[in-house]
Design a protein around this motif. Sequence first.
Motif, short mmCIF file in Angstrom:
data_model
loop_
_atom_site.label_atom_id
_atom_site.label_comp_id
_atom_site.label_asym_id
_atom_site.label_seq_id
_atom_site.Cartn_x
_atom_site.Cartn_y
_atom_site.Cartn_z
N THR A 40 0.79 -1.24 -0.14
CA THR A 40 0.06 -0.11 -0.12
C THR A 40 0.89 1.25 -0.17
O THR A 40 0.33 2.34 -0.21
CB THR A 40 -0.98 0.24 1.29
OG1 THR A 40 -0.21 0.21 2.44
CG2 THR A 40 -1.88 -1.12 1.37
N HIS A 213 -7.39 -5.35 2.07
CA HIS A 213 -7.13 -4.78 0.70
C HIS A 213 -5.97 -5.67 0.28
O HIS A 213 -5.68 -6.31 -0.78
CB HIS A 213 -6.63 -3.85 1.10
CG HIS A 213 -6.22 -2.74 -0.29
ND1 HIS A 213 -5.55 -1.37 -0.35
CD2 HIS A 213 -6.07 -3.43 -1.72
CE1 HIS A 213 -5.27 -1.17 -1.59
NE2 HIS A 213 -5.54 -2.19 -2.40
N TRP A 265 -11.66 -2.37 -4.72
CA TRP A 265 -10.40 -2.57 -5.06
C TRP A 265 -10.17 -3.64 -5.99
O TRP A 265 -9.18 -4.13 -6.48
CB TRP A 265 -9.78 -3.37 -3.49
CG TRP A 265 -9.69 -2.13 -2.39
CD1 TRP A 265 -9.19 -0.86 -2.81
CD2 TRP A 265 -9.73 -2.59 -1.12
NE1 TRP A 265 -9.29 -0.32 -1.51
CE2 TRP A 265 -9.66 -1.25 -0.42
CE3 TRP A 265 -10.02 -3.74 -0.45
CZ2 TRP A 265 -9.77 -1.21 0.85
CZ3 TRP A 265 -10.35 -3.68 0.94
CH2 TRP A 265 -10.09 -2.23 1.89
N GLU A 268 -7.97 -3.57 -9.24
CA GLU A 268 -6.51 -3.62 -9.01
C GLU A 268 -6.42 -5.14 -8.66
O GLU A 268 -5.26 -5.79 -9.18
CB GLU A 268 -6.30 -2.84 -7.68
CG GLU A 268 -4.65 -3.00 -7.13
CD GLU A 268 -4.65 -2.36 -5.73
OE1 GLU A 268 -3.16 -2.25 -5.51
OE2 GLU A 268 -5.43 -2.01 -5.23
#
Length: 282
Positions: A40, A213, A265, A268
């Motif tokens: 991240t 995530h 998300w 991605e």
Amino acid sequence: MPIKLERKHAFPIALVPLMLAVGFILFKLFTASKVTNPETGRTHRIGLNPEQEQKLGLEAYAQVRHDEASKLVQSGSEVELVKLVTAKLAKAAARKGDIHYDWEVSVIRSAEVNAFCLPGGKIVVYTGILPVTQHAAGLATVLGHEMAHATSRHGAERLFRTEITQTLLGGVQGSLAQMDPVKRQAIMAALGAGTKYGNTLPFSREQESEADHIGLLYMARAGYDPQEAVAFWQRMDAQRRKGSTPEYLSDHPSHSTRIGQIEKWMPEAQKEFVQYNHAPAA
């Protein structure tokens, strides 16, 4: 005309404990180690070095295995599935980070719907969660999330923030030592509640979201369809909807929040899935 002498030192002396606490906090902020999450890019301070983290993780893992010795599942399809998914996720995690954990898994026969990963990579899975995960991709959702807590060093970050918070509250309490006990207790209770609901719980939810995530990226990179993460949390929502705690009172995001974030998300994650895989993993 009489001269009135002011007690110039009374107020500053009362503030000494708070000033000392602030000084200690500034020192800790300046000297604490910082790490940057390779997934991240978030940089945060930590309260333990890797060796200390692994030592604590090993101790806690040994204690769990001792306490649950009679329920440990040593072999069988459940153990094989958990180990297979863990191995794939570990390889996925290492692709974008300097991660050298000695991953180890214990499966415990229990109706508890839970799994966790301790600092250093020691994982515990309760069989009660397997009917909810249903398959390897569902299990990858859970284990990817839990492993992300460890690789992100969330435990060491929580320890650092807890130490800062307790130091500040201790300084305030010391500076209020001469106040009426009832008033002091009321002020400290208000500060404690404000800290819990305004800082501690929101921060915990932020860590949970970060683990969601990163775990999503891990599972996609490992070859598991990231869309299965949405399906898993929908099943969890259906199972635990009754009597669930409002999000602002919880240290975890609500299931609906989690699903919304995962969908955000998803592009991605899909890129990771396509980049590292040609077909879904079994």
